[in-house]
Enzyme design. Structure first.
Site, short mmCIF file in Angstrom:
data_model
loop_
_atom_site.label_atom_id
_atom_site.label_comp_id
_atom_site.label_asym_id
_atom_site.label_seq_id
_atom_site.Cartn_x
_atom_site.Cartn_y
_atom_site.Cartn_z
CB CYS A 145 -0.97 -0.03 1.17
SG CYS A 145 -0.22 -0.50 2.74
N1 NAP Z 1 -4.60 -4.01 5.18
C1 NAP Z 1 -4.03 -3.36 4.19
O1 NAP Z 1 -4.16 -2.12 4.07
C2 NAP Z 1 -3.23 -4.11 3.17
C3 NAP Z 1 -2.80 -3.42 2.02
C4 NAP Z 1 -2.05 -4.11 1.06
C5 NAP Z 1 -1.73 -5.44 1.26
N2 NAP Z 1 -2.13 -6.07 2.39
C6 NAP Z 1 -1.76 -7.48 2.56
O2 NAP Z 1 -2.91 -8.27 2.31
C7 NAP Z 1 -2.89 -9.42 3.16
C8 NAP Z 1 -4.17 -9.42 4.02
O3 NAP Z 1 -4.13 -8.24 4.79
P1 NAP Z 1 -5.34 -7.78 5.73
O4 NAP Z 1 -4.93 -6.51 6.32
O5 NAP Z 1 -6.62 -7.88 4.99
O6 NAP Z 1 -5.27 -8.95 6.85
P2 NAP Z 1 -6.25 -9.30 8.05
O7 NAP Z 1 -7.35 -8.32 8.14
O8 NAP Z 1 -5.39 -9.52 9.26
O9 NAP Z 1 -6.86 -10.71 7.60
C9 NAP Z 1 -6.06 -11.78 7.17
C10 NAP Z 1 -6.64 -13.08 7.67
O10 NAP Z 1 -6.42 -13.19 9.06
C11 NAP Z 1 -7.36 -14.12 9.65
N3 NAP Z 1 -7.88 -13.56 10.89
C12 NAP Z 1 -7.33 -13.80 12.09
N4 NAP Z 1 -8.02 -13.15 13.05
C13 NAP Z 1 -9.03 -12.49 12.45
C14 NAP Z 1 -10.07 -11.64 12.92
N5 NAP Z 1 -10.23 -11.34 14.22
N6 NAP Z 1 -10.91 -11.12 12.01
C15 NAP Z 1 -10.77 -11.39 10.73
N7 NAP Z 1 -9.81 -12.19 10.23
C16 NAP Z 1 -8.93 -12.75 11.10
C17 NAP Z 1 -8.38 -14.37 8.57
O11 NAP Z 1 -8.09 -15.63 7.99
P3 NAP Z 1 -8.99 -16.89 8.33
O12 NAP Z 1 -10.39 -16.54 7.92
O13 NAP Z 1 -8.39 -17.99 7.53
O14 NAP Z 1 -8.84 -17.08 9.83
C18 NAP Z 1 -8.12 -13.27 7.56
O15 NAP Z 1 -8.49 -13.60 6.25
C19 NAP Z 1 -1.63 -9.33 4.03
O16 NAP Z 1 -0.61 -10.10 3.46
C20 NAP Z 1 -1.28 -7.84 3.95
O17 NAP Z 1 0.10 -7.60 4.11
C21 NAP Z 1 -2.90 -5.45 3.34
#
Ligand code: NAP
Length: 343
Positions: A145
Site C-alpha cells: 500500500c
Molecule cells: N490491510 C491493508 O491495508 C493491506 C494493504 C495491502 C496489502 N495487504 C496485505 O494483504 C494481506 C491481508 O491483509 P489484511 O490486512 O486484509 O489482513 P487481516 O485483516 O489480518 O486478515 C487476514 C486473515 O487473518 C485471519 N484472521 C485472524 N483473526 C481475524 C479476525 N479477528 N478477524 C478477521 N480475520 C482474522 C483471517 O483468515 P482466516 O479466515 O483464515 O482465519 C483473515 O483472512 C496481508 O498479506 C497484507 O500484508 C494489506
C-alpha cells in the site's frame, strides 16, 4: 465475455472483505467460494449485498483439489499462507496475491518475511502495479500500500529525470493497514489521540520501493523512508520531498503526470497554486477513502518539490488494485467493476 469463476482465500480480513464486495459487483466475475480457517464464518455476516448469501465458505484443506474449478484465485492472506499455497496451485489456475511474499528478491524475502522461496516466483515481471505493469502473466503479485502511493508519484518524475534522487518519503497510514486481527498497537485505547512512527529504518516496503523504481523508472535511489500510524481507520498519505533538477519547473511535473496517466482514469492530478496552498480539498485524504483513485497534489518553491500522494490502503493499496490486475489478466477495461461500486 463469459463470467469468470473466482475464489478468495482470506475473505474474512479487511482487504478480503473489500475484495469480496468488489467481486460481488463485478460484471465479469462470479465469486463462488471463500476459504477460511474459521469454517463457521459466512461472508453474509460481514457484507449486506444479497448475493453474499450464495458464496460458500470452504475449508483450506479442500483448496488444492478445487483449484481447477476456478479461473482465478485471489489470496488476501498473510505472506506465510500465500507462500505455502500459491506454488502448489499455479499449475491448476491463475492467481492474484495481495501479500508481500512474492514482491522482493530472494535475500530480501528471507530477511523481511522469513520466507525462502524459489527465485522463479520472485520476478519483477509478476508485479502488478497498475497501470505500469500490464501483467499478462498467470500469477500477479499485488503491490504494497505505501509502495503504491509512492511509486505512482515518483515513477513519471524519475523516468523523465525531472527530480534528483535525494528523496524523503514520509508515509502515513490508517490502522486498517495493520489488518483485522487484534493487535496492541492498533487497539482503540492505544491509537486513539495518538500518532506513532513505527518500523523506523526497517520497514519491508522500503526495499520494495527501491526495487520497483529501478524496474519501472530505471533509476536507483536510496530514499529516507518513514512510516507513521494515524488514529484513523483507513487511507494513506505519502508526503514526498525532493529537489527539481536544474532548469525544471513545476509545470513539467504537471505535464509528466498528464502524459503518463493520460489513458488511466483512476488518477487525479493537481498542481497546487494560490488558495490551494492554504487549505484545500485537493490535499484531503477523505476524498480518496472508499474510492479506487490515486490523488497527486504538488507544488514547488524555488527548486524544492512538495508532493502528496493519497490512496485508500484497502482499495488502490490492496483490493481495487487487485481488481485492476484481474481486469488486465482477462483483457477487460481497467475500471471494470470499480467505478460504480465504490463511489
Ligand atoms: N490491510 C491493508 O491495508 C493491506 C494493504 C495491502 C496489502 N495487504 C496485505 O494483504 C494481506 C491481508 O491483509 P489484511 O490486512 O486484509 O489482513 P487481516 O485483516 O489480518 O486478515 C487476514 C486473515 O487473518 C485471519 N484472521 C485472524 N483473526 C481475524 C479476525 N479477528 N478477524 C478477521 N480475520 C482474522 C483471517 O483468515 P482466516 O479466515 O483464515 O482465519 C483473515 O483472512 C496481508 O498479506 C497484507 O500484508 C494489506
Amino acid at each position: 465475455m463469459k463470467t469468470l469463476k473466482v475464489a478468495l482465500v482470506g475473505a474474512r480480513g479487511y482487504s478480503g472483505l473489500e475484495l469480496s464486495r468488489l467481486l460481488l459487483g463485478h460484471p465479469n466475475a462470479q465469486l463462488i467460494d471463500v476459504y477460511s480457517s474459521n469454517t463457521q464464518w459466512q461472508l453474509a455476516q460481514d457484507i449486506i449485498v444479497p448475493s453474499a448469501k450464495n458464496v460458500n465458505t470452504r475449508q483450506l484443506d479442500q483448496l488444492e483439489a478445487n483449484a481447477k474449478n476456478y479461473d482465478v484465485i485471489f489470496f488476501a492472506t498473510s505472506a506465510g499462507q500465500s507462500a505455502e499455497w500459491i506454488p502448489k496451485l499455479l499449475e491448476h489456475t491463475q492467481i492474484i496475491d495481495l501479500s508481500g511474499a512474492f514482491r522482493l528478491n530472494w535475500q530480501q524475502t528471507q530477511k523481511f518475511y522469513k520466507l525462502e522461496l524459489d527465485e522463479k516466483y520472485l520476478s519483477p515481471a509478476n508485479y502488478g502495479l497498475s497501470p505500469w505493469n500490464k501483467c499478462a502473466s498467470r500469477f500477479i503479485s499485488n503491490p504494497g500500500c505505501y509502495v503504491t502511493a509512492t511509486l505512482m508519484a515518483l515513477i513519471p518524475l524519475l523516468k523523465e529525470n525531472l527530480i534528483t534522487t535525494d528523496v524523503v518519503i514520509d508515509a502515513k497510514s490508517g490502522t486498517t493497514g495493520a489488518g483485522r486481527s487484534p493487535k496492541d498497537s492498533t487497539n482503540f485505547s492505544e491509537i486513539s489521540q495518538e500518532i506513532h512512527p513505527y518500523k523506523i529504518t526497517n520497514h519491508q516496503h522500503e526495499p520494495e520501493i527501491i526495487r520497483y523504481l529501478s524496474h519501472f523508472a530505471s533509476t536507483d535511489i536510496d530514499p529516507i523512508f518513514t512510516t507513521t500510524l494515524l488514529p484513523i481507520p483507513r487511507g494513506i498519505l505519502s508526503s514526498i520531498y525532493t529537489r527539481l533538477q536544474d532548469g525544471v519547473g513545476v509545470k513539467q511535473i504537471h505535464e509528466a503526470y498528464e502524459y503518463y496517466y493520460r489513458e488511466y482514469p483512476l488518477l487525479q492530478n493537481y498542481w497546487l497554486q494560490g488558495d490551494d496552498l492554504g487549505f484545500s480539498w485537493k490535499t484531503s485524504l477523505k476524498r480518496v477513502v472508499n474510492t479506487p483513485f490515486t490523488q497527486l497534489a504538488y507544488t514547488a518553491k524555488d527548486n524544492k518539490l512538495y508532493l502528496f500522494s493519497m490512496i485508500d490502503n484497502l482499495l488502490k493499496g490492496a483490493a481495487s488494485q487487485a481488481v485492476e490486475n484481474f481486469n488486465a489478466m482477462f483483457e477487460l477495461p481497467v475500471t471494470t467493476g470499480l467505478i460504480k461500486e465504490t463511489l
